[in-house]
Scaffold this motif. Structure first.
Motif, PDB file in Angstrom:
ATOM      1  N   ALA A  82      -8.419  -3.835   1.405  1.00 51.47           N
ATOM      2  CA  ALA A  82      -8.863  -5.097   1.475  1.00 51.47           C
ATOM      3  C   ALA A  82     -10.103  -5.011   0.468  1.00 51.47           C
ATOM      4  CB  ALA A  82      -9.510  -5.543   2.724  1.00 51.47           C
ATOM      5  N   LEU A  98     -11.479 -10.060  -6.484  1.00 54.63           N
ATOM      6  CA  LEU A  98     -11.753 -11.456  -6.501  1.00 54.63           C
ATOM      7  C   LEU A  98     -13.257 -11.710  -6.859  1.00 54.63           C
ATOM      8  CD1 LEU A  98      -9.924 -11.797  -3.003  1.00 54.63           C
ATOM      9  CD2 LEU A  98      -9.257 -13.068  -5.256  1.00 54.63           C
ATOM     10  N   HIS A  99     -14.110 -11.133  -6.484  1.00 52.32           N
ATOM     11  CA  HIS A  99     -15.551 -11.314  -7.040  1.00 52.32           C
ATOM     12  C   HIS A  99     -15.632 -11.295  -8.327  1.00 52.32           C
ATOM     13  CE1 HIS A  99     -17.559 -11.740  -3.266  1.00 52.32           C
ATOM     14  NE2 HIS A  99     -17.069 -10.508  -2.837  1.00 52.32           N
ATOM     15  N   VAL A 112      -2.868   4.475   3.246  1.00 50.15           N
ATOM     16  CA  VAL A 112      -4.309   3.972   2.752  1.00 50.15           C
ATOM     17  C   VAL A 112      -4.938   3.131   3.896  1.00 50.15           C
ATOM     18  CG1 VAL A 112      -4.740   2.144   1.204  1.00 50.15           C
ATOM     19  CG2 VAL A 112      -3.345   3.893   0.447  1.00 50.15           C
ATOM     20  N   SER A 113      -6.040   3.142   3.990  1.00 52.61           N
ATOM     21  CA  SER A 113      -6.732   2.392   4.891  1.00 52.61           C
ATOM     22  C   SER A 113      -6.834   0.863   4.753  1.00 52.61           C
ATOM     23  CB  SER A 113      -8.262   2.980   5.133  1.00 52.61           C
ATOM     24  OG  SER A 113      -8.879   1.880   5.504  1.00 52.61           O
ATOM     25  N   PRO A 114      -6.358   0.159   5.381  1.00 56.37           N
ATOM     26  CA  PRO A 114      -6.494  -1.438   5.291  1.00 56.37           C
ATOM     27  C   PRO A 114      -7.722  -1.970   4.714  1.00 56.37           C
ATOM     28  CG  PRO A 114      -5.839  -1.073   7.464  1.00 56.37           C
ATOM     29  CD  PRO A 114      -5.861   0.445   6.779  1.00 56.37           C
ATOM     30  N   LYS A 115      -8.825  -1.331   5.345  1.00 54.83           N
ATOM     31  CA  LYS A 115     -10.059  -1.634   5.261  1.00 54.83           C
ATOM     32  C   LYS A 115     -10.502  -1.637   3.662  1.00 54.83           C
ATOM     33  CE  LYS A 115     -13.826  -3.457   6.909  1.00 54.83           C
ATOM     34  NZ  LYS A 115     -13.637  -4.841   7.339  1.00 54.83           N
ATOM     35  N   ALA A 122      -8.901 -17.568  -1.222  1.00 54.96           N
ATOM     36  CA  ALA A 122      -7.843 -16.457  -1.294  1.00 54.96           C
ATOM     37  C   ALA A 122      -7.374 -16.023   0.065  1.00 54.96           C
ATOM     38  CB  ALA A 122      -8.265 -15.243  -1.948  1.00 54.96           C
ATOM     39  N   LEU A 123      -5.964 -15.594  -0.014  1.00 49.89           N
ATOM     40  CA  LEU A 123      -5.412 -14.854   0.980  1.00 49.89           C
ATOM     41  C   LEU A 123      -5.086 -13.336   0.476  1.00 49.89           C
ATOM     42  CD1 LEU A 123      -4.072 -14.435   3.836  1.00 49.89           C
ATOM     43  CD2 LEU A 123      -1.965 -15.088   2.641  1.00 49.89           C
ATOM     44  N   ILE A 124      -5.417 -12.612   1.416  1.00 46.22           N
ATOM     45  CA  ILE A 124      -5.000 -10.833   1.054  1.00 46.22           C
ATOM     46  C   ILE A 124      -4.045 -10.536   1.835  1.00 46.22           C
ATOM     47  CG2 ILE A 124      -5.524  -8.658   0.558  1.00 46.22           C
ATOM     48  CD1 ILE A 124      -8.604  -9.717   0.168  1.00 46.22           C
ATOM     49  N   GLN A 125      -2.826 -10.295   1.577  1.00 44.30           N
ATOM     50  CA  GLN A 125      -1.701  -9.862   2.534  1.00 44.30           C
ATOM     51  C   GLN A 125      -1.530  -8.256   2.166  1.00 44.30           C
ATOM     52  OE1 GLN A 125       2.508 -10.407   2.047  1.00 44.30           O
ATOM     53  NE2 GLN A 125       2.121 -12.407   3.722  1.00 44.30           N
ATOM     54  N   ILE A 126      -1.776  -7.478   3.079  1.00 41.30           N
ATOM     55  CA  ILE A 126      -1.738  -5.964   2.899  1.00 41.30           C
ATOM     56  C   ILE A 126      -0.305  -5.425   3.679  1.00 41.30           C
ATOM     57  CG2 ILE A 126      -2.627  -3.870   3.105  1.00 41.30           C
ATOM     58  CD1 ILE A 126      -5.331  -5.250   3.363  1.00 41.30           C
ATOM     59  N   SER A 127       0.448  -5.302   2.852  1.00 36.66           N
ATOM     60  CA  SER A 127       2.048  -4.821   3.550  1.00 36.66           C
ATOM     61  C   SER A 127       2.382  -3.471   3.230  1.00 36.66           C
ATOM     62  CB  SER A 127       2.885  -5.651   3.340  1.00 36.66           C
ATOM     63  OG  SER A 127       2.875  -5.943   1.923  1.00 36.66           O
ATOM     64  N   GLU A 142     -10.888  -7.483  -2.660  1.00 35.55           N
ATOM     65  CA  GLU A 142     -12.145  -8.360  -2.647  1.00 35.55           C
ATOM     66  C   GLU A 142     -13.003  -8.149  -3.727  1.00 35.55           C
ATOM     67  OE1 GLU A 142     -14.113  -8.059   1.253  1.00 35.55           O
ATOM     68  OE2 GLU A 142     -13.429 -10.295   1.379  1.00 35.55           O
ATOM     69  N   CYS A 192       0.825  -1.230  -0.126  1.00 38.06           N
ATOM     70  CA  CYS A 192       0.025  -0.010  -0.081  1.00 38.06           C
ATOM     71  C   CYS A 192       0.913   1.218  -0.172  1.00 38.06           C
ATOM     72  CB  CYS A 192      -0.916   0.038   1.102  1.00 38.06           C
ATOM     73  SG  CYS A 192      -2.420  -0.955   1.199  1.00 38.06           S
TER      74      CYS A 192
END
Lengths: 201, 194
Positions: A162, A169-170, A156-159, A182-187, A166, A152
């Protein structure tokens, strides 16, 4: 995500630690505590005789070499092989196949994971919230799982991050007609630190 | 499908928020391989009747047994160092090894966020709510706590309650697991022209 055997890692560390602790403490005690020192000196002579006796008894006829030593070498070689296998098993678990449809009368369908990876990466790179993204596929408990890692921009807000991933992904679910776990990794990290702060959204 | 995924996601989240201890295990394995290879080579060389590379196996054996006759200071120091390293390894092998990450509740995927990202998002909102320059806002996020440090600009007081409210609202919106509580500290002395 990967299939590293974490219990084995911890077991190896624990055994090495225990061994060092016991040997170190015994060595220190042997020179510092008079009682242990005397006991050590008494037993060391007996141990030397005992081991010399064993080596004598286990002589191989013909070569004049104890098979105990050969067994020790064999054990060391086995231990080395086991350790090399142990190292090579770290970090495995990538898979190249995202979906396999059961074979029908018209044939079978296999979707490679690169389809999902490229589609997601293209969609994510268009967003200014992220300075980078990486998508890979791992097999977790025999199920292919997508790993979407995004870096990020600062602030940036992690929400929000995500939510963006997402929504992509949809969209991918619609495209494939199937939901891939799925795994979302926010770093953050270095790249996030040196780039511009996000604008207010 | 979603009930299978729940177990799958729980496993993934746990593995992503804890260290696998791979690096340490690999280093130890390499050290063991080197030591074993060396001892094995020495034994083979001794069996062939050739001169030893460094120490002959019989010398290793006798010096290990004759430890008590060696200079006490050196042996004691080496033993204590080895014991301490062993203790550290045991602690590392048993401790959870948490990474600086939190899990976010999302419905479609398992989501993990670095604490750094949470901190920078909080810093942006805190500086806006407190009317403070973003460069004078420091946020550090740990497992259960977020500490917000603000240095206001001289003459422009920062309202602590506003900042606390804004930061708490953000934290509630993120839905972090485990939950994080905010603590706002506003510096007594403001900076001029900041």
């Amino acid at each position: 995500m990967n299939s590293t055997n974490r219990a084995a890692n911890r077991l190896l560390i624990f055994v090495c630690g225990l061994l060092l602790l016991v040997v170190g403490a015994a060595a220190a005690a042997a020179v510092l505590v008079p009682f242990v020192r005397d006991a050590w000196k008494d037993t060391s002579g007996q141990v030397t005789d005992q081991v010399a006796g064993w080596l004598e008894q286990t002589q191989l006829a013909g070569i004049g070499v104890s098979w105990l030593l050969i067994a020790v070498v064999a054990l060391l070689v086995i231990a080395i092989v086991v350790l090399i296998v142990f190292i090579s098993r770290q970090g495995r678990g990538h898979t190249g196949i995202a979906l396999t449809d059961p074979t029908s009368e018209h044939g079978s369908t296999v979707i490679e994971s690169s389809v999902a990876e490229h589609a997601l990466k293209d969609a994510l790179d268009a967003h200014s919230e992220f300075v980078g993204s990486h998508v890979s596929t791992y097999k977790v408990r025999r199920t292919p799982v997508l790993k979407v890692s995004v870096t990020c921009r600062r602030g940036v807000s992690p929400k929000d991050a995500a939510a963006i991933v997402e929504s992509k992904l949809h969209a991918l679910d619609e495209l494939l007609g199937r939901e891939l776990p799925a795994l979302i990794q926010i770093s953050g990290g270095f790249r996030a630190r040196v780039t511009k702060t996000t604008r207010l959204q | 499908m979603s009930s299978d995924n729940k177990a799958l996601y729980a496993r993934i989240s746990r593995r992503e928020t804890h260290s696998p201890r791979s690096l340490l295990a690999i280093v130890l394995a390499v050290v063991l391989i080197v030591v074993f290879a060396w001892v094995g080579t020495e034994v083979v060389i001794a069996l062939l009747g050739l001169p030893a590379l460094l120490v002959a196996p019989s010398d290793m054996f006798t010096s290990a047994l004759g430890l008590a006759e060696q200079p006490a200071a050196i042996v004691a120091a080496a033993g204590i160092v080895a014991a301490v390293i062993g203790l550290v390894l045991i602690i590392l092998s048993l401790s959870p090894g948490r990474r600086a990450r939190h899990v976010i509740d999302t419905e479609r995927a398992a989501t993990v966020v670095d604490n750094e990202v949470i901190a920078s998002a909080l810093a942006r909102h805190a500086s806006y709510a407190g009317n403070v320059d973003p460069d004078n806002t420091t946020v550090s996020v740990s497992h259960r706590r977020a500490v917000v440090d603000l240095t206001p600009t001289s003459g422009i007081p920062a309202n602590r309650d506003d900042v606390t409210e804004a930061v708490t609202a953000q934290l509630d919106a993120y839905g972090l697991r485990p939950t994080v509580r905010a603590r706002v500290q506003i510096a007594e002395k403001a900076k001029v022209g900041a």
